[in-house]
Motif scaffolding. Structure first.
Motif, mmCIF file in Angstrom:
data_model
loop_
_atom_site.group_PDB
_atom_site.id
_atom_site.type_symbol
_atom_site.label_atom_id
_atom_site.label_comp_id
_atom_site.label_asym_id
_atom_site.label_seq_id
_atom_site.Cartn_x
_atom_site.Cartn_y
_atom_site.Cartn_z
ATOM 1 N N SER A 171 2.857 2.939 -9.189
ATOM 2 C CA SER A 171 3.848 3.139 -7.686
ATOM 3 C C SER A 171 3.935 4.713 -7.770
ATOM 4 C CB SER A 171 4.954 2.488 -7.811
ATOM 5 O OG SER A 171 5.896 2.913 -8.710
ATOM 6 N N SER A 172 4.329 5.484 -8.561
ATOM 7 C CA SER A 172 4.721 6.639 -8.725
ATOM 8 C C SER A 172 3.329 7.630 -8.180
ATOM 9 C CB SER A 172 5.035 7.259 -10.051
ATOM 10 O OG SER A 172 6.131 6.526 -10.317
ATOM 11 N N VAL A 173 2.422 7.204 -9.018
ATOM 12 C CA VAL A 173 0.964 7.880 -8.690
ATOM 13 C C VAL A 173 0.612 7.609 -7.361
ATOM 14 C CG1 VAL A 173 -1.299 7.813 -9.341
ATOM 15 C CG2 VAL A 173 0.346 7.665 -11.072
ATOM 16 N N GLN A 174 0.671 6.435 -7.018
ATOM 17 C CA GLN A 174 0.157 6.305 -5.629
ATOM 18 C C GLN A 174 0.903 6.996 -4.382
ATOM 19 O OE1 GLN A 174 0.117 1.903 -5.290
ATOM 20 N NE2 GLN A 174 -2.227 1.694 -6.092
ATOM 21 N N ARG A 175 2.125 6.903 -4.678
ATOM 22 C CA ARG A 175 3.269 7.559 -3.586
ATOM 23 C C ARG A 175 2.825 9.187 -3.643
ATOM 24 N NH1 ARG A 175 8.605 3.924 -4.523
ATOM 25 N NH2 ARG A 175 7.269 1.782 -4.325
ATOM 26 N N ARG A 176 2.590 9.652 -4.540
ATOM 27 C CA ARG A 176 2.435 11.037 -4.888
ATOM 28 C C ARG A 176 0.926 11.419 -4.202
ATOM 29 N NH1 ARG A 176 3.359 16.032 -7.550
ATOM 30 N NH2 ARG A 176 2.057 17.563 -6.458
ATOM 31 N N GLN A 177 0.014 10.523 -4.614
ATOM 32 C CA GLN A 177 -1.164 10.792 -3.713
ATOM 33 C C GLN A 177 -1.081 10.552 -2.053
ATOM 34 O OE1 GLN A 177 -3.774 7.943 -5.564
ATOM 35 N NE2 GLN A 177 -4.210 9.229 -7.241
ATOM 36 N N GLY A 178 -0.069 9.787 -1.790
ATOM 37 C CA GLY A 178 0.055 9.675 -0.271
ATOM 38 C C GLY A 178 0.673 10.971 0.390
ATOM 39 N N PHE A 179 1.598 11.389 -0.738
ATOM 40 C CA PHE A 179 2.092 12.731 -0.220
ATOM 41 C C PHE A 179 1.127 14.003 -0.243
ATOM 42 C CE2 PHE A 179 4.106 16.750 -2.116
ATOM 43 C CZ PHE A 179 5.255 16.823 -1.269
ATOM 44 N N SER A 198 -3.814 17.017 5.114
ATOM 45 C CA SER A 198 -4.055 16.674 6.262
ATOM 46 C C SER A 198 -3.384 17.415 7.620
ATOM 47 C CB SER A 198 -4.432 15.182 6.890
ATOM 48 O OG SER A 198 -3.054 14.456 6.695
ATOM 49 N N ASN A 199 -1.906 17.721 7.255
ATOM 50 C CA ASN A 199 -0.979 18.247 8.050
ATOM 51 C C ASN A 199 -0.829 19.742 7.784
ATOM 52 O OD1 ASN A 199 0.027 15.985 9.934
ATOM 53 N ND2 ASN A 199 0.372 14.908 8.006
ATOM 54 N N ASN A 200 -1.421 20.012 6.902
ATOM 55 C CA ASN A 200 -1.292 21.421 6.289
ATOM 56 C C ASN A 200 0.054 21.969 6.018
ATOM 57 O OD1 ASN A 200 -2.669 23.919 5.813
ATOM 58 N ND2 ASN A 200 -2.459 24.994 7.992
ATOM 59 N N VAL A 257 5.130 11.085 5.423
ATOM 60 C CA VAL A 257 5.110 12.440 5.389
ATOM 61 C C VAL A 257 4.662 13.009 6.613
ATOM 62 C CG1 VAL A 257 4.471 14.606 4.249
ATOM 63 C CG2 VAL A 257 4.876 12.593 2.888
ATOM 64 N N ASP A 258 3.627 12.174 7.165
ATOM 65 C CA ASP A 258 3.117 12.369 8.654
ATOM 66 C C ASP A 258 4.324 12.458 9.598
ATOM 67 O OD1 ASP A 258 0.266 12.151 7.502
ATOM 68 O OD2 ASP A 258 -0.068 10.481 8.496
ATOM 69 N N TYR A 259 5.306 11.662 9.521
ATOM 70 C CA TYR A 259 6.590 11.535 10.239
ATOM 71 C C TYR A 259 7.048 12.864 10.162
ATOM 72 C CZ TYR A 259 11.088 10.575 12.015
ATOM 73 O OH TYR A 259 12.501 10.725 12.674
ATOM 74 N N ILE A 260 7.370 13.223 8.836
ATOM 75 C CA ILE A 260 8.121 14.527 8.571
ATOM 76 C C ILE A 260 7.245 15.590 9.209
ATOM 77 C CG2 ILE A 260 8.671 16.129 6.819
ATOM 78 C CD1 ILE A 260 9.073 13.686 4.894
ATOM 79 N N ASP A 283 0.792 -1.255 0.121
ATOM 80 C CA ASP A 283 -0.067 0.220 -0.057
ATOM 81 C C ASP A 283 0.867 1.180 0.153
ATOM 82 O OD1 ASP A 283 -1.817 2.017 0.207
ATOM 83 O OD2 ASP A 283 -2.892 0.968 1.759
ATOM 84 N N ASP A 284 1.305 1.579 -1.212
ATOM 85 C CA ASP A 284 2.313 2.646 -1.210
ATOM 86 C C ASP A 284 1.838 4.139 -0.934
ATOM 87 O OD1 ASP A 284 3.949 0.596 -2.219
ATOM 88 O OD2 ASP A 284 4.103 1.786 -4.148
ATOM 89 N N PHE A 285 0.497 4.190 -1.126
ATOM 90 C CA PHE A 285 -0.259 5.456 -0.789
ATOM 91 C C PHE A 285 -0.171 5.461 0.769
ATOM 92 C CE2 PHE A 285 -4.256 7.298 1.133
ATOM 93 C CZ PHE A 285 -4.118 8.504 0.572
ATOM 94 N N ALA A 286 -0.442 4.515 1.493
ATOM 95 C CA ALA A 286 -0.439 4.442 2.971
ATOM 96 C C ALA A 286 1.043 4.729 3.461
ATOM 97 C CB ALA A 286 -1.079 3.397 3.471
ATOM 98 N N GLY A 287 1.992 4.173 2.752
ATOM 99 C CA GLY A 287 3.435 4.157 3.306
ATOM 100 C C GLY A 287 3.928 5.383 3.010
#
Lengths: 334, 334
Positions: free
Chosen positions: B189-197, B203-205, B167-170, B158-162
């Motif tokens: 994978s690129s798309v999903q990672r970007r979406q997670g970003f 959510s973290n503004n 980024v939440d950690y950052i 689940d690259d999105f969640a990963g």
DNA sequence: AAAGGTAATGTTAACGTTTTCATAGGAGGA
DNA sequence: TCCTCCTATGAAAACGTTAACATTACCTTT
């Protein structure tokens, strides 16, 4: 499933003739072969390897056994080896990649399943397996590590010459006081590399720093520990360059320098061995000696196939491939 | 060669009975089996896989196909996958490791040689091969990359969640202005990672820095180039942290910082994705998101074997495995 | 023209299993 | 006692090739 029989019927010839059409060296009229091949292609005939193997007693599989797949080390080595293996492999062979450590049933995995065994050996621990293969009479080639038994076809790199070239280069950059973090004690590779080191020390009149010559184990972790010990030596005992048994060791050493605020190569120089992928992107990138894994793999498969085909291979005349110096950033000019 | 016939004669039973003694599920008196097995062991009988396969139409070989063995990238990934594959593989199966790019004869290498195919896919380029396997009716499982075709058994992470977790950690470390070097344009994978970003940014503004969001290609070389571009931006446009599409990219980025005299994480922070081996020894070591390659491989083989054995596998209910944040040294606390 | 040789193809028997079908011998029920 | 059913085993065919040997037909040589 379409068989040789179907092709024979459609082509108006016997099964034998069809079989011959598919076997390169058989005597058959060119026109007949062409016709048969065309029909076979049209109806989608593919030879059945089980049936073929049953009568020819072949499996068309080469077993490739690595020292260890699980260790984090030497992974780019691993894929480089496999890539080169395939480059030299005849078309209809399959490669079965295995970990020596997990061969729990020799009969199941080796004896009845492969036509030959290629061992990519990194450790003396493999000897037991190697002799099991040898004594079972299966065609065998061992690459990447020097094997003293001259009855075994063996292709290794000339680690002695490689290390010597590396230390010669260090000397040419003006270094005099050098240290070393060796590989695993007792391994042929460690011994040969050490001898190359000693040889160059003599011929270049260098000063090996006793306190900075450590026994390592080819791992990054130990490389880091041993380098930390070297950096802790009093200033006047510090070498200007440390020769590492392999790149993993050097990468650990690099990290020890980083953690101690020591700059490579400004404060101290490092050189590795292997040329793993990460050597080119580490900080700084690593001057190292490239191990010719691709060449070894290619020659190894070639010899193995020859042995399988009953051709005469000059086993006793073992091959030693020359490593090559790769100059990057980690050795300073003094 | 000792055959089933020899065992039968010595045990005073028929070939059929010996065969049954070796097949777990067959009806046979326990005592008879024990006796037969003892005799077989004594005279060194090993079943002939070609003969067995000829009648059962099985090969006892699983074909494993990687996107590419030749690229220097993702090599520890490669060996980690193979190790886990073996852990989950039934004893009498062999693993044939291949490179999709070098499958020149589908019939020779796949159709008639393996019982099933496991594709460890890293690129959309693999789709052609995947559909060839699918349409030829060979049992198939694709791992490591999301496949939209719901008829294909697919196990991905689940690259999105990963990425979101990363980024939440950052954000939790106080970073606001962040950049990104993405993977290959168009790859799932690129798309999903970007979406997670993007999700985490919202959510973290956070403030994504437009000029510091680059398209990369998952390679160290491009990572280095793109990072150099980011570092060349005017001071006020600099992000405090750059999210890299994978570890290779991050390692290249790390090197760009080094060459420009920028300290990681003091001057700028970096985070990767995959957790390849060198992430733990790089300078500084890399905070990253661990891709669960072992789990994917294990589940993949399990499903594939089930499909081969004709068991019901719930293909539509695709599995998504959660990646895990690995905190190391490359993200500063602001 | 006969004999011998060679090139191309065919017949048939392996190869070592498993599977299908058949059989023998008890056990249990009527 | 006879029939049926079940368990344990056996006989024989089949799986799809290749190899050994046989057979053509034609070509050369004497």
């Amino acid at each position: 499933m379409v068989t040789i029989k179907d092709v024979a019927r459609l082509a108006g010839v016997s099964m034998t003739t069809v079989s011959r059409a598919f076997n390169e060296k058989a005597i058959i009229k060119a026109e007949t072969r062409k016709n048969i091949l065309a029909i076979a292609d049209k109806i989608g005939y593919v030879p059945n390897f089980n049936a073929r193997g049953l009568v020819t007693k072949k499996k068309f599989i080469i077993g490739v056994f690595f020292s260890s797949l699980h260790d984090g080390t030497s992974t780019s080595f691993f894929s480089a080896a496999i890539g080169s293996l395939y480059d030299a492999l005849p078309d209809n062979y399959l490669l079965s990649i295995n970990d020596i450590k997990r061969v729990n049933s020799f009969e199941q995995l080796v004896q009845n399943r492969v036509d030959g065994v290629l061992v990519v050996s990194q450790s003396d621990d493999d000897d037991e397996f190697i002799y099991q293969v040898k004594s079972s009479g299966i065609p065998l080639v061992v690459i990447n590590r020097y094997i003293s038994d001259r009855e075994i076809c063996n292709i290794a790199s000339d680690d002695f010459a490689g290390l010597k070239d590396g230390v010669d280069y260090i000397a040419s950059r003006g270094h005099k006081r050098i240290g070393m973090i060796e590989g695993i004690a007792g391994f042929t590779s460690s011994v040969q590399r050490r001898q190359g080191f000693d040889q160059s020390v003599i011929s270049n009149n260098l000063t090996p720093v006793e306190a900075a010559i450590k026994i390592g184990d080819y791992s990054s972790k130990t490389g880091q520990e041993k380098m930390a010990e070297i950096l802790a030596l009093p200033k006047e005992q510090q070498p200007t360059c440390v020769v590492c048994g392999n790149d993993d060791t050097a990468i650990g050493a690099l990290r020890a320098c980083y953690l101690n605020g020591v700059k490579v190569p400004d404060d101290i120089s490092l050189i590795g061995f292997d040329d793993i992928f990460y050597s080119s992107v580490s900080i700084p990138s690593l001057t190292t000696i490239r191990k010719p894994i691709g060449q070894m793999a290619g020659l190894g498969i070639k010899d193995l196939i020859a042995i399988i085909n009953g051709e005469k291979v000059d086993i006793a005349n073992r091959v030693k491939i020359q490593p090559q110096l790769v100059v990057r950033e980690s050795v300073a000019k003094l």
